[in-house]
Each structure stands twice: as structure tokens, then as C-alpha cells.
Design an enzyme around this catalytic site. Structure first.
Site, PDB file in Angstrom:
ATOM      1  N   SER A  98       0.832  -1.197   0.000  1.00 25.69           N
ATOM      2  CA  SER A  98       0.000   0.000   0.000  1.00 25.69           C
ATOM      3  C   SER A  98       0.865   1.244   0.000  1.00 25.69           C
ATOM      4  CB  SER A  98      -0.896   0.011   1.237  1.00 25.69           C
ATOM      5  OG  SER A  98      -0.087   0.252   2.360  1.00 25.69           O
ATOM      6  N   LYS A  99       0.213   2.320  -0.375  1.00 26.85           N
ATOM      7  CA  LYS A  99       0.880   3.615  -0.486  1.00 26.85           C
ATOM      8  C   LYS A  99       1.564   4.020   0.807  1.00 26.85           C
ATOM      9  CE  LYS A  99      -0.966   6.969  -3.705  1.00 26.85           C
ATOM     10  NZ  LYS A  99      -2.109   7.753  -4.059  1.00 26.85           N
ATOM     11  N   ARG A 100       0.930   3.633   1.918  1.00 22.81           N
ATOM     12  CA  ARG A 100       1.424   4.078   3.205  1.00 22.81           C
ATOM     13  C   ARG A 100       2.854   3.604   3.484  1.00 22.81           C
ATOM     14  NH1 ARG A 100      -1.672   1.914   7.410  1.00 22.81           N
ATOM     15  NH2 ARG A 100      -3.085   1.311   5.759  1.00 22.81           N
ATOM     16  N   GLN A 101       3.170   2.426   2.949  1.00 17.71           N
ATOM     17  CA  GLN A 101       4.480   1.855   3.281  1.00 17.71           C
ATOM     18  C   GLN A 101       5.548   2.113   2.230  1.00 17.71           C
ATOM     19  OE1 GLN A 101       4.792  -1.645   5.270  1.00 17.71           O
ATOM     20  NE2 GLN A 101       2.691  -1.758   5.976  1.00 17.71           N
ATOM     21  N   GLY A 102       5.241   2.892   1.227  1.00 15.82           N
ATOM     22  CA  GLY A 102       6.252   3.175   0.213  1.00 15.82           C
ATOM     23  C   GLY A 102       5.582   3.464  -1.110  1.00 15.82           C
TER      24      GLY A 102
END
Ligand code: GLU
Length: 491
Positions: free
Chosen positions: A260-264
Site C-alpha cells: 500500500s501507499k502508506r508503506q512506500g
């Protein structure tokens, strides 16, 4: 069997997700492997998610990645969208009348029905089902409306949707990766086909288009697996052939959560912007769920197309390892000539406002090539050749030596360098020979001479060898840097 045809059917969200790239790639590879057709279709019927320019940027990235489609929208040189192929248009928002036509056909055949339920009513049905711990689905309130009742509601201007009447029984399909999947129709909602704004839902448009575009194999992300029984029921309602399905494994973060976007970064554009090469990204993404040979990791697109086997794609999630991508990128950079790398690094240098003559850049790429992970690494490296980085004097002192000795060694090397003619300074091999000869003749230790020299020239604890640095910097700049180092050691 008719000719194999696959399609990549993204909803244009403004960027291409890494998972989307893998889906596009596997569809491409499968089509190529079987001498078939790879089509691109834009699924843009969800007007709430409309992003201007998204189709153009998607086409740009697919092109940059070398995944050329045989049918579908393409970008002209002028940046306009044209369509190639005889079964278009390949953009769903340009096909709206088709979807209504087919939905009405189902209405007439009694396989679908109009539903006038308000969102409040649907909400309260859902919450009651929730309380009773029943599966949440539409309660078929409108299925029994008489033609007269429907006319009254239409005349009153009540908004309505069209729903598919899910038959009794069970639905089965064979997934090329996961095998046979069977689901009880009781678990399937009477899905909406046409929304109250007149737009089709994903399910309806997807099935109609796959049929009309003669798609034989639907290869897509795992998240669509629960929609597939609905699609199968739609194909059956229309009495159409059902394509083969293959649902690809999830792509996971190292902690096994969904990528997901949150992790990279998840956008392919971000990776290109960071300095990853398309070939490396393709290779890396291809191996997320599939590896044709146990003892090989580097594959070009053509080789992948030869070796691709959808039935060997894993069912379980594939972990996205950035380290591996970095390693691969370095490998692909190494396959390029310094001239090619120079050309590829131009956008990065330009963005960083770094200007250097091309011949210097080619030299830099020659000596730095082995150490590059990203194309953008060249920004800092080039800067270091143009402007000496600041460093501490004690970096000049080799671990087995002293400050005094470092200064002496640098001082002694000045006349040696001054004596180099153009032939020597034009080749790092000759520079190396000359310096090694000097070390030998004077019975010196490599480290005592080469360490302070290398640091004086680069200002860095790790860099190419001093001979290479000298070759890139030239005699004059090298001497200037050595003098500076000597001054630092005197302080
Ligand atoms: N439009 C869907 C998506 O964005 C396509 C799913 C499919 O391939 O059927 O992923």
C-alpha cells in the site's frame, strides 16, 4: 480454439500501480506466448473517480515500460488519444449506449428487474440483516413490482437501477491458477447492472466488453475473484461463451500486509522518477508470483514471453523486496554502455541543474557504472567531480598510517603527476601503471600512497580507484585537490 486474446482493463486513477503493471505484463506475456492479441481497455464508467489526464499518463507509462498493446487507445505524437483495433471504442465511457441496450435485453427476458428502493431503505435492510447476523444483500423488494406499479414510479420520476436476478443453484468456474471455484448463488447479491445515473456498473460493462472484444483469457488481480461468479452468471444470462479466468496473487509488503501507499511507493511513475530502469522493473515485477527457472533471476521481456506459463503462477502472495529491485536495477545499468547511461541520466542531471560536458559525463559513467544502483545516483556522483565535497582532514589518513605520512605522500606525488604527459592522463590504465611503478620503485606501501590520494581526489570514504578519479578529473583539477588536501593536513 479461437485465437488467444487478453486484455488489461485499468480504471484510470492517475497512476499505474505496481500491481497493475504486473497484471498488464502477465496479460502481455500470455498473449505473446500464444501468438495472440493483447488489448487495452479503459474502464472509466465510475464518474466519481474521474481524473483528468489519467488515460494519457497511463498510456505514457505503458509505452515507457515497453508493453505495447495490439488493440486499444494509443497516444499520438501530438499527445492525442486514438484507438487501434476493429472492436472499439476501447474506452468504456464511449460505449454507454451498448450497456443500456444489453441491460434492457435482460429486462425483457425477465432475467433482470428494475429496483426503485431508496438508499435509506437499502441501508435499513442492511442494518437489520446485520443485527440478525444474516449476509447483507438486497431483499428483492422490487422483483414483484407489476408493470403498472413500475409505470407509476417512472412517471413520478423515481430513480431506479437495474438488477440481475440471480438464479437458484450454484456457480462454478475453473481458475487457471487456483483451480475449480464453486459458490452458492444464495451468497450472491442481485447485483446492480445499471446505476440510477444511467451508467453501467463495472460488472456489466466488463462482461459485455470482454464478450464483444472477443477476450478469451481474463487475467487480473486476486481482488476480483469474488466478482467472478457474478460475471459467470451474466455470461450465462446472455448465453455467451465464458472466458478462462486467472486471478493473480496479492503483492505484499515484507510484513505481509497488502502493498500500500502508506508503506512506500506503489506508482510505477515514482519508480521511473527515482531512476529505476523499465527493464529492471519489468523483470522484478514478472518475478512477483512466477519464476520460470529456479537458478535464474534476470530475464528480458522477450525471454519472459517465451517462458511464461500461467499455470505456474503462485497462489500465495508475493513479497515486494526493494533490495532485490535495487540489485536488479544495478545489474541492468551494468549492461549499458557509458554513453547509454549518460543519455539515460540526462533528465536527472537536468532536474538537479547539473551541467557538465558530455565527454566528462561519459567518463564519470565509465568509472561509476559498477557502483550505481539508480540512474539518479549519478547526480551526487557527478556533483562530486564538479565540486569537491567537504570532508574532514582525518579521512585522508590511512588506518595504518599517520597524518604526517599522508601529507608527505601527497607532497611527493605532486612531481610524479606533473610529469605525466597527455598519453598517460588519457588512460586510467596507464595512470595506474605509472603510479604502481612509482610505489614499487620507492618501496612504498599501496595504502600509504593510494588511500590519501583517493580521498584527496574524491573527498569520500568510498569511491572509484584514484587512477580512475585522476583520469576523469584531469591533471589540473587533480593537482588542485591534492594541494587542498595538503593544506588541510597542515592545519
Ligand atoms: N477495471 C478493473 C480494474 O481497475 C478491471 C478488473 C478486471 O480486469 O476485470 O482493475
Amino acid at each position: 480454439m479461437s485465437m488467444v486474446k487478453t486484455r488489461f482493463a485499468p480504471s484510470p486513477t492517475g497512476y499505474l500501480h505496481i500491481g497493475g503493471l504486473r497484471t498488464a505484463l502477465y496479460n502481455y506475456l500470455f498473449a505473446k506466448k500464444h501468438g495472440g492479441i493483447f488489448a487495452l481497455r479503459i474502464e472509466d464508467t465510475d464518474r466519481n473517480r474521474y481524473v483528468p489526464g489519467a488515460v494519457e499518463s497511463l498510456l505514457h507509462v505503458l509505452e515507457a515500460m515497453g508493453l505495447q498493446h495490439d488493440e486499444g487507445p494509443i497516444l499520438t505524437k501530438e499527445g492525442l488519444i486514438e484507438q487501434k483495433g476493429s472492436l472499439g471504442p476501447y474506452i468504456q465511457s464511449e460505449r454507454l449506449s451498448l450497456y443500456t441496450k444489453y441491460a434492457h435485453e435482460l429486462l425483457e427476458r425477465g432475467l433482470a428487474y428494475e429496483c426503485f428502493c431508496s438508499s435509506e431503505r437499502l441501508e435499513s435492510v442492511r442494518s437489520q440483516q446485520g443485527i440478525a447476523k444474516l449476509p447483507t444483500k438486497y431483499d428483492r423488494h422490487c422483483v414483484t413490482l407489476s408493470p403498472e406499479e413500475r409505470t407509476i414510479k417512472h412517471t413520478a420520476g423515481e430513480p431506479c437501477v437495474i438488477r440481475l436476478k440471480i438464479p437458484d443453484g450454484e456457480t462454478t468456474f475453473d481458475d487457471l491458477i487456483r483451480g475449480r471455484i464453486t459458490i452458492h448463488n444464495q451468497e450472491i447479491d442481485d447485483q446492480v447492472l445499471i446505476k440510477s445515473d444511467g451508467f453501467p456498473t463495472y460488472h456489466l460493462a466488463n462482461v459485455i466488453d470482454d464478450h464483444l472484444m472477443e477476450v478469451t483469457h481474463v487475467i487480473r488481480a486476486e481482488e476480483w475473484i469474488s466478482s467472478t461468479p457474478k460475471h459467470v452468471l451474466l455470461y450465462q444470462a446472455f448465453e455467451w461463451d465464458i472466458p478462462q479466468f486467472a486471478h493473480l496473487p496479492l503483492i505484499l509488503n515484507p510484513d505481509r500486509s497488502k502493498l500500500s501507499k502508506r508503506q512506500g511507493d506503489v506508482a510505477v511513475e515514482d519508480y521511473l522518477r527515482k531512476g529505476y530502469l523499465p527493464e529492471a522493473l519489468i523483470n522484478f515485477v514478472a518475478l512477483l508470483g512466477f519464476n520460470p527457472k529456479a537458478d535464474q533471476e534476470l530475464y528480458r521481456l522477450e525471454e519472459l514471453a517465451e517462458l511464461f506459463d500461467i499455470e505456474k503462477v503462485n497462489k500465495s502472495g508475493a513479497v515486494f523486496m526493494t533490495d532485490k529491485l535495487d540489485w536488479m536495477n544495478g545489474q541492468y545499468i551494468r549492461t549499458k554502455t557509458p554513453e547509454e547511461i549518460t543519455k539515460l541520466s540526462q533528465p536527472f542531471l537536468k532536474k538537479a541543474e547539473i551541467k557538465a560536458p558530455e565527454e566528462i559525463l561519459i567518463k564519470i559513467c565509465t568509472v561509476e557504472k559498477e557502483r550505481l544502483v539508480l540512474l539518479s545516483d549519478l547526480v551526487e556522483k557527478t556533483r562530486g567531480y564538479l565540486i569537491l565535497p567537504t570532508y574532514q582532514a582525518n579521512l585522508l589518513v590511512w588506518k595504518k598510517s599517520t597524518k604526517e605520512d599522508a601529507r608527505l605522500q601527497l607532497q611527493n606525488i605532486i612531481p610524479v603527476l606533473e610529469g605525466f604527459n597527455n598519453e598517460i592522463t588519457g588512460s586510467s590504465a596507464l595512470i595506474e601503471m605509472a603510479l604502481r611503478e612509482y610505489i614499487e620503485e620507492k618501496y612504498l606501501q599501496n595504502g600509504n600512497v593510494l588511500w590519501p590520494l583517493r580521498v584527496a581526489l574524491s573527498g569520500l570514504s568510498a569511491s572509484p580507484a584514484p587512477f580512475e578519479l585522476l583520469w576523469v578529473l584531469g591533471k589540473e583539477e587533480s593537482l588542485r585537490r591534492i594541494h587542498k588536501a595538503i593544506t588541510m593536513l597542515e592545519e
